[in-house]
Design an enzyme around this catalytic site. Structure first.
Site, PDB file in Angstrom:
ATOM      1  N   GLY A 177       0.822  -1.197   0.000  1.00 27.12           N
ATOM      2  CA  GLY A 177       0.000   0.000   0.000  1.00 27.12           C
ATOM      3  C   GLY A 177       0.857   1.248   0.000  1.00 27.12           C
TER       4      GLY A 177
ATOM      5  N   GLY B 108       0.954   5.368   1.367  1.00 31.20           N
ATOM      6  CA  GLY B 108       0.365   6.365   2.248  1.00 31.20           C
ATOM      7  C   GLY B 108       0.952   7.722   1.967  1.00 31.20           C
ATOM      8  N   GLY B 109       0.649   8.655   2.846  1.00 34.02           N
ATOM      9  CA  GLY B 109       1.146  10.004   2.656  1.00 34.02           C
ATOM     10  C   GLY B 109       2.658  10.073   2.698  1.00 34.02           C
ATOM     11  N   MET B 110       3.260   9.184   3.439  1.00 36.86           N
ATOM     12  CA  MET B 110       4.705   9.268   3.653  1.00 36.86           C
ATOM     13  C   MET B 110       5.516   8.336   2.760  1.00 36.86           C
ATOM     14  SD  MET B 110       5.626  11.467   5.944  1.00 36.86           S
ATOM     15  CE  MET B 110       7.220  10.820   6.453  1.00 36.86           C
TER      16      MET B 110
ATOM     17  N   VAL C  63       4.660   0.907   1.137  1.00 37.71           N
ATOM     18  CA  VAL C  63       5.054  -0.280   1.883  1.00 37.71           C
ATOM     19  C   VAL C  63       5.000  -1.495   0.959  1.00 37.71           C
ATOM     20  CG1 VAL C  63       4.609  -1.704   3.913  1.00 37.71           C
ATOM     21  CG2 VAL C  63       4.107   0.741   3.980  1.00 37.71           C
TER      22      VAL C  63
ATOM     23  N   LYS D  16       9.153  -0.413   4.197  1.00 39.30           N
ATOM     24  CA  LYS D  16       8.559   0.880   3.867  1.00 39.30           C
ATOM     25  C   LYS D  16       9.605   1.769   3.221  1.00 39.30           C
ATOM     26  CE  LYS D  16       5.976   4.652   5.973  1.00 39.30           C
ATOM     27  NZ  LYS D  16       5.271   5.085   7.184  1.00 39.30           N
TER      28      LYS D  16
ATOM     29  N   ASP E   6      -1.337  10.336  14.491  1.00 40.34           N
ATOM     30  CA  ASP E   6      -2.131  10.008  13.302  1.00 40.34           C
ATOM     31  C   ASP E   6      -3.005   8.789  13.568  1.00 40.34           C
ATOM     32  OD1 ASP E   6      -3.046  10.303  10.698  1.00 40.34           O
ATOM     33  OD2 ASP E   6      -1.344   9.259   9.797  1.00 40.34           O
TER      34      ASP E   6
END
Lengths: 311, 197
Positions: A82, A84-86, A89, A102, A192
């Site tokens: 997946g 994400g914002g950062m 992964v 990641k 978060d």
């Protein structure tokens, strides 16, 4: 057939001797000097244009080499789990294990710092409710990555949809809160908390993921709130976070309140609704002073001691 | 994510009809395949040889459509989509290299020879991408031709099929687009390109 006027004029002029181009274009472009000038340049430098493109095309290969890395350090990438914002992964394998790796999202120094912070933060946490940090490194082209325990679980949003009774939901939220309290005792604020950052394993253990915008409290760090806000999910972010102010333990109290609100349908239980209200107070002074204080009320609810929330 | 060929066909059709949401769903699928296949072919790309993007696109297509008894109605659409995906992937990478360099984040890391070369190239690629966006705003068809020919490595015939235009139109448009882009990027450097009249 010509696609457009640009296309049409270019080819019409091209069919004529070069000496006629300026006059032809001046006439055809109807006073649009910029167009005429562009076209004249296009006609005169056509050869250069074509060789520039041939060369550019062959340089694409250098990009493919890097864009598509097969390995991250000693880990073989299996598939993407997946993004994400950062970062992204990946599911990977190495040393006979299946792991989650990641990689930082392509970005500048601010994001890089956050990413390295996450590595440092995870390395100091060791709790059954947190995906374990295993290794960190950089790819040959310098991109940092971190290796974590791979967790097979159901996202909280999905878990709650499969007919959970209220007591079960509160118990799960309490386990998440215990994990957050542990992090706070180790000077880490998650920052978060939201359903997609909690995975529930088959044995019912919630695992807290993504410390991508987490913060170390005991380090006199310069404010990096700006890069922290990049990845925020507004529905779960505390007011002080949305305002770009520094986050604290009370930011996580807010996040836990938002999670509790989602897990316990509104109005189902006035006592739980009161706990939610106190946790998500827009004003930090109105919130529980700590996750432990919130936990006390959750335990009291579980034990049926329906006294008023602690003042 | 549902990557069943049936679903892909529907997504490609939606994409061809201008549904940008379909592009967002398609991109990870196509990207995954590009990555996987590129891994296997890496060894062929040593030295000066560019990867054969045409064969990449073909292989991705074959893999995604494997096991699907009915031939895809949208084979051509796929080729166009893969070309756009390639542009995205490469431009994102170039942007990353530039940002990392500007931000100083990766400065101290020893870079491979390979990386240094492509760091220079990334500047060119980003400039090209910008010019291309500008071209696309005025001449969307020319933009599509460049995406297919340059980023997707499609032949003139494949581009014609993907965009549903004649091969002659593709050839003409490809010439116009290259000449225009070059002018935009490097034009006006010689005395010859002063305005007329």
């Amino acid at each position: 057939m010509s696609l457009t006027r640009l296309d049409e004029l270019f080819h019409a002029a091209r069919a004529r001797p070069a000496g006629e181009w300026p006059a032809f274009l001046a006439r055809e472009c109807g006073g649009d000097e910029e167009l005429a000038s562009t076209l004249l340049g296009m006609l005169r430098e056509e050869g250069q244009a074509f060789s520039w493109f041939d060369e550019a095309e062959s340089s694409l290969g250098l990009f493919w080499e890097e864009v598509l890395p097969e390995r991250l350090g000693p880990y073989r990438v299996l598939r993407r789990l997946g993004s994400g914002g950062m970062g992204t992964v990946y599911l990977a394998e190495g040393f006979g294990r299946t792991l989650a790796v990641k990689c930082m999202r392509w970005g500048g120094a601010g994001l890089l710092k956050r990413f390295l912070d996450e590595r440092q933060i995870l390395s100091r946490l060791d709790h059954p409710g947190i995906a374990r940090f295993l290794d960190g490194g950089r790819t040959p082209s310098g991109e940092p990555y971190l290796v974590m325990e791979y967790i097979e679980g159901t996202p909280l949003s999905e878990w709650e949809r499969s007919g959970r009774i209220l007591a079960e939901r509160v118990k799960l939220l309490r386990a998440v809160a215990e994990t957050v309290a542990y992090a706070h005792e180790n000077q880490v604020v998650h920052g978060d908390l939201k359903p997609s950052n909690v995975l529930v394993t088959a044995s019912g253990q919630p695992k807290l993921l993504d410390f991508g915008i987490a913060k170390l409290l005991d380090r006199g760090e310069e404010s990096n709130e700006e890069s922290r806000s990049i990845a925020l999910t507004p529905a779960y972010a505390a007011p002080e976070q949305l305002a770009g102010e520094p986050i604290s333990e009370l930011t996580d109290v807010y996040g836990l309140g938002a999670l509790l609100a989602e897990l316990t349908a509104e109005g189902a239980d006035p006592w739980l609704a009161e706990i939610v209200q106190r946790a998500v107070s827009p004003d930090v002074a109105g919130r529980y002073p700590s996750v432990r204080a919130m936990l006390d009320d959750l335990r009291a609810w579980e034990q049926g001691r329906r006294t008023a929330p602690t003042a | 994510m549902d990557t069943a060929p049936e679903n892909l066909t529907a997504l490609l059709t939606a994409f061809a009809q201008g549904d940008r949401g379909a592009a967002e769903e398609l991109l990870p699928v196509v990207y995954e395949e590009l990555r996987r296949i590129a891994h296997r072919r890496r060894w062929q790309w040593r030295g000066k040889d560019a990867p054969n993007t045409t064969s990449l696109v073909h292989e991705v297509f074959l893999h995604l459509s494997a096991g699907h008894s009915e031939p895809w109605a949208s084979r051509a659409h796929f080729f166009y989509f893969a070309s756009v995906a390639m542009r995205n992937v490469l431009v994102d990478h170039a942007r990353h290299l530039q940002r990392a360099k500007r931000g100083g984040g990766l400065q101290r890391v020893e870079l491979r020879e390979q990386t240094r070369i492509s760091e220079q190239k990334s500047v060119e690629l980003l400039a090209l991408d910008e010019a291309l966006s500008e071209l696309g705003a005025r001449e969307p068809r020319l933009l599509q031709i460049v995406e297919c020919r340059f980023f997707g490595g499609l032949t003139v015939e494949e581009t014609a099929e993907a965009l549903d235009i004649s091969t002659a139109t593709v050839k003409r448009g490809w010439d116009t687009a290259r000449a225009w882009l070059y002018q935009h990027l490097h034009g006006g450097r010689s005395d010859e390109s002063h305005p007329v009249g």
